[in-house]
Design a protein around this motif. Structure first.
Motif, PDB file in Angstrom:
ATOM      1  N   UNK A  41      35.256  39.754  38.642  1.00 25.92           N
ATOM      2  CA  UNK A  41      33.822  39.368  38.262  1.00 25.92           C
ATOM      3  C   UNK A  41      33.188  40.548  37.447  1.00 25.92           C
ATOM      4  N   UNK A  42      32.142  39.934  37.002  1.00 21.34           N
ATOM      5  CA  UNK A  42      31.372  40.835  35.809  1.00 21.34           C
ATOM      6  C   UNK A  42      29.681  40.481  36.053  1.00 21.34           C
ATOM      7  N   UNK A  43      28.861  41.232  35.695  1.00 17.41           N
ATOM      8  CA  UNK A  43      27.575  40.595  35.607  1.00 17.41           C
ATOM      9  C   UNK A  43      27.238  40.626  33.929  1.00 17.41           C
ATOM     10  N   UNK A  44      27.590  41.715  33.627  1.00 19.95           N
ATOM     11  CA  UNK A  44      27.303  41.859  32.012  1.00 19.95           C
ATOM     12  C   UNK A  44      27.978  41.052  31.136  1.00 19.95           C
ATOM     13  N   UNK A  45      27.767  39.683  30.849  1.00 19.14           N
ATOM     14  CA  UNK A  45      28.760  38.744  30.273  1.00 19.14           C
ATOM     15  C   UNK A  45      29.002  39.229  28.718  1.00 19.14           C
ATOM     16  N   UNK A 111      27.621  39.613  49.764  1.00 17.38           N
ATOM     17  CA  UNK A 111      27.700  38.274  50.678  1.00 17.38           C
ATOM     18  C   UNK A 111      29.383  37.979  50.743  1.00 17.38           C
ATOM     19  N   UNK A 112      29.810  38.030  49.325  1.00 12.78           N
ATOM     20  CA  UNK A 112      31.331  37.590  49.377  1.00 12.78           C
ATOM     21  C   UNK A 112      32.228  38.885  49.824  1.00 12.78           C
ATOM     22  N   UNK A 114      31.323  41.030  52.393  1.00  7.36           N
ATOM     23  CA  UNK A 114      31.345  40.866  53.836  1.00  7.36           C
ATOM     24  C   UNK A 114      31.959  39.575  54.426  1.00  7.36           C
ATOM     25  N   UNK A 115      31.934  38.548  53.509  1.00 13.51           N
ATOM     26  CA  UNK A 115      32.451  37.214  54.123  1.00 13.51           C
ATOM     27  C   UNK A 115      33.797  36.912  53.782  1.00 13.51           C
ATOM     28  N   UNK A 116      34.273  36.259  52.479  1.00 15.35           N
ATOM     29  CA  UNK A 116      35.452  36.056  52.142  1.00 15.35           C
ATOM     30  C   UNK A 116      36.367  36.974  51.659  1.00 15.35           C
ATOM     31  N   UNK A 117      35.552  38.244  51.654  1.00 14.76           N
ATOM     32  CA  UNK A 117      36.438  39.504  50.948  1.00 14.76           C
ATOM     33  C   UNK A 117      36.025  39.921  49.523  1.00 14.76           C
ATOM     34  N   UNK A 118      35.359  38.877  48.796  1.00 13.24           N
ATOM     35  CA  UNK A 118      35.044  39.114  47.521  1.00 13.24           C
ATOM     36  C   UNK A 118      36.078  38.937  46.286  1.00 13.24           C
ATOM     37  N   UNK A 119      35.750  39.537  45.129  1.00 11.63           N
ATOM     38  CA  UNK A 119      36.645  39.398  43.927  1.00 11.63           C
ATOM     39  C   UNK A 119      37.596  40.634  44.210  1.00 11.63           C
ATOM     40  N   UNK A 120      38.993  40.398  43.571  1.00  6.03           N
ATOM     41  CA  UNK A 120      39.691  41.577  43.764  1.00  6.03           C
ATOM     42  C   UNK A 120      39.265  42.799  42.485  1.00  6.03           C
ATOM     43  N   UNK A 369      39.695  45.070  49.987  1.00  6.45           N
ATOM     44  CA  UNK A 369      39.887  44.091  50.835  1.00  6.45           C
ATOM     45  C   UNK A 369      40.795  42.942  50.152  1.00  6.45           C
ATOM     46  N   UNK A 370      41.057  43.317  48.549  1.00  8.47           N
ATOM     47  CA  UNK A 370      41.753  42.347  47.814  1.00  8.47           C
ATOM     48  C   UNK A 370      43.252  41.947  48.503  1.00  8.47           C
TER      49      UNK A 370
END
Lengths: 491, 281
Positions: A41-45, A111-112, A114-120, A369-370
């Motif tokens: 994931x990235x913010x700066x497209x 949120x990701x 802490x919840x589902x682990x988030x992006x790798x 957490x990946x």
């Protein structure tokens, strides 16, 4: 009895939560097949999207059966075009930062995580990765570098990896980086005096010795504020130490920089801004005044250039009659710098203590957490090795990628694929010189300028007040010190 | 039958109780575990070290001091203004219309009001333009020590209606006979106010004080929307600290701060209830 039962239940819930979230056991066996699926994931497209998608496509071709999901958040820049009376098509790319969207992205990321682990893998664009590493959310990638038998350290600028370390660990892996080097007009007799690391302080002292005609400026900046921003960036690590959380704006040096920049403006050492604030606010195509790009408007003694400007310098040196060359054309289109007929390369710009930092262009962190860190590491390594559209901004940390990028820049193939041909002898010389000069510069880099978005916002907002005459240097330094100290005390 | 009587209330409150436990109580105690670890991921148990570090953290101390200072200024001010308003409205004919007006702030969305407050208090805002017109130097209402005044005004504006309703209903329960007897005995209105009204409003004072403490924490919403994550240091509250800890994923410090706040608020409210019981006795 009832109270005892309730207390017991609450204690059980509390105790059960006192075990840290267990990390999946990391497999250091790099001979395992590369398979599975990860998300990046990235913010700066603008900077990351195309590069990531291209890299994902190529990686999936190399490793069939793998899946790389690319998740970008920010919007792509807007491109507006217009045609002038002469039939020239002008394109303007507008990219603005939206602090509200940035906060939404970070909130979603948190949120990701802490919840589902988030992006790798997460791009180190706007995230406060140094804060995440303090809480154990990021992998120390130096362990991967040390243990991966396929990772050839000789192929990389290891000094940049060392400079990127935070509290002894490599939590953010740079893909590309940038720095400024000094260019000067040799007619002013600086030969031999401006090599190595040069600080702004030294340059101000040189400027004192000059007796410049009015049309010639000492520095190629537009306004004291722009000059200050560069000076501050060079000394960033002097003012803020992220590892020890020390903030140092009130020892007098910050005020000295403010006064220096303002003095440079009042003494005519720098140009005044072309646009007033009101003009900038009402900018439209109607406001554009087309400058004659063939007019010699280079009139600064010192220039501070991004490393890619070396191509223009070297091209003019080795192909003197190369007016049609794309790199020469690009340099001619940039006004206000050092006269290219007399320019010489000085050293690299550093801080007052003689150390030099790099600015990150593209970089990544790995989520601890990946569930597939093996694949995440392989993809990260792959991205370092290839040149993607996004990595043209900055110098790749992989030497082979840098060499290939340089070749594309020199032939013009980076911008127009049809120009990607075999290099001529002169172009090969440019290529060799570029690699040599850049490697020399990179050896001087010992730190990374962690560009925290909140700190930048505070400094530049308060400094604007100073340059507009609303506040003294001492007040500005005190306000910035208080605000940033409050911020650093939290992290 | 007796057993049925005991169980029936629990059956009725069970849905609410289960929701409270599932979404507040259990998550609170579960997340509290982070407060005893050095890191949320891959960390180890460190006892009360996070609490000790928190009490030495300058940002936390600043937030706590500012929150306490705001409570000491804002709550009495709001209660005083609400009481005066309630006393004025008590016997007027158009009381219902005025109550409606004072309750409007409670229903206006905070986001809309934040826009208005920013326009009012900005350095180039409406308030400063008025000051300049009358020859007074403009004040930095949000970026100086005056920020405390600004948020106190916002706090009073938002909660005055709610407190006035509580005061008015408490005053309505005071028997009129007491006042008539006082006037017959020669007491004036002021004497009657201090000797009858204030005395019989004491139970209401406790309730309104507790509600005001809770509402004083909610002012963070307006401050955050107007000034962002890092406002002027005089209005940097505990919630700013905790919100920023969430943003930086520093869950160990966030949960330690939450725990301390819950403990402090619980102790305060229990103390107030005990004082009320003792006073009423």
């Amino acid at each position: 009895m009832r109270k005892k039962i309730i207390c017991g239940l609450m204690s059980a819930v509390l105790v059960s939560s006192c075990t840290a979230e267990s990390k999946p056991t990391i497999s250091k066996d790099f001979s395992q097949p590369v398979s599975g699926e990860i998300t990046v994931s990235a913010y700066d497209s603008m900077r990351y999207k195309d590069g990531l998608e291209e890299a994902a496509r190529l990686f999936e071709q190399r490793y069939p059966g793998t899946k790389i999901n690319v998740d970008t958040f920010g919007s792509m820049p807007e491109i507006k075009t217009m045609e002038t009376e002469d039939g020239v098509t002008l394109s303007v790319i507008t990219a603005s930062s939206d602090s509200g969207k940035e906060k939404d992205y970070i909130s979603r990321l948190n949120t990701n995580i802490m919840g589902t682990g988030g992006s790798d893998l997460i791009a180190a664009d706007i995230i406060p990765w140094y804060q995440y590493s303090d809480s154990g959310y990021l992998e120390d990638l130096s362990l991967y570098i040390e243990n991966d038998p396929d990772f050839n350290k000789e192929n990389y600028f290891n000094g940049i990896f060392e400079a990127s370390k935070y509290k002894g660990g490599l939590y953010m892996l740079p893909q590309s980086f940038s720095f400024d080097y000094l260019e000067y007009d040799r007619r002013y007799g600086f030969d031999g005096k401006l090599t190595g690391i040069t600080s702004y302080k030294a340059l101000m002292e040189f400027a004192e010795t000059l007796n410049l005609p009015e049309e010639t400026k000492a520095f190629n900046y537009l306004g004291g504020e722009q000059m200050f921003n560069r000076m501050f960036s060079s000394d960033y690590n002097y003012f803020i130490d992220f590892e020890t959380k020390k903030v140092n704006f009130t020892d007098g040096y910050f005020e000295e920089l403010l006064h220096s920049a303002k003095e440079a403006e009042s003494r005519g050492w720098i140009s005044l801004p072309s646009f007033t604030q009101d003009e900038a606010a009402t900018f439209s195509f109607d406001n554009i005044v087309l400058a004659d790009i063939n007019e010699d408007s280079t009139n600064a003694v010192f220039g501070f250039n991004g490393v890619h400007s070396l191509y223009s310098y070297l091209t003019k040196k080795h192909i003197p009659d190369g007016q049609d060359n794309i790199n020469v054309a690009m340099s001619t289109a940039t006004a206000g710098g050092v006269n290219s007929d007399y320019s010489e390369i000085g050293g690299i710009v550093g801080d007052k203590e003689g150390s030099c930092g790099y600015s990150l262009m593209n970089g990544y962190v790995m989520n601890s957490q990946s569930q597939n860190r093996r694949l995440a590491w392989e993809f990260l390594k792959f991205m370092l090795e290839i040149n993607t559209p996004g990595s043209i901004a900055g110098i790749p940390v992989n030497k082979e990628a840098m060499s290939e990028q340089a070749r594309l820049y020199i032939t013009g193939g980076l911008f127009m694929p049809e120009m990607d041909t075999e290099m001529t002898d002169a172009e090969k010389q440019i290529h060799t010189d570029f690699l040599s000069i850049t490697e020399d510069f990179v050896k001087s880099i010992t730190s990374h300028i962690i560009n925290d978005s909140y700190i930048s916002e505070v400094v530049f907002t308060e400094v604007s007040e100073f340059f507009s005459g609303g506040r003294s240097a001492e007040e500005t330094a005190k306000i910035i010190q208080d605000k940033i100290q409050l911020y650093m005390n939290e992290i | 039958m007796n057993r049925a009587k005991k169980i029936t209330p629990f059956i009725f409150i069970l849905p609410g109780l289960l929701g409270f436990m599932a979404f507040y109580l259990v998550p609170f105690f579960y997340s509290l575990g982070y407060a005893f670890m050095d890191k949320p991921v891959g960390g180890s148990f460190i006892g009360f070290q996070n609490f000790a570090d928190l009490l030495k953290n300058k940002s936390y101390i600043k937030g706590a001091v500012n929150t306490l200072r705001f409570m000491l200024i804002g709550i009495p001010s709001c209660m005083a203004v609400s009481l005066i308003g309630a006393v004025i409205l008590k016997d007027i004919k158009s009381q219902k219309m005025w109550m409606l007006i004072f309750l409007i702030p409670l229903v206006i969305p905070s986001g809309s009001m934040a826009f208005f407050w920013r326009m009012l208090f900005d350095d180039n805002g409406f308030l400063n333009s008025l000051l300049v017109k009358v020859g007074i130097n403009p004040v930095s209402w949000l970026n100086s020590g005056a920020a405390v005044t600004s948020i106190t005004i916002i706090f009073i504006w938002k909660n005055i209606g709610y407190n006035m309703v509580l005061f008015l209903s408490a005053m309505a329960n005071i028997p009129r006979d007491y006042y008539e007897y006082a006037y017959v005995c020669g007491a004036g209105k002021l004497k009657a106010f201090f000797s009858i009204t204030l005395v019989y409003l004491i139970p209401a004072f406790f309730l309104i004080f507790i509600m005001s403490i809770i509402n004083s924490f909610k002012i963070f919403k307006e401050i955050y929307m107007i000034t962002g994550s890092y406002p002027h240091e005089s209005i940097y509250m505990l919630q700013h600290f905790m919100n920023n800890m969430f943003t930086s994923l520093n869950y160990q410090r966030l949960t330690a701060a939450t725990c301390l706040m819950v403990f402090a608020v619980s102790a305060l409210t229990q103390g107030l209830f005990a004082a009320e019981r003792r006073f009423l006795r």
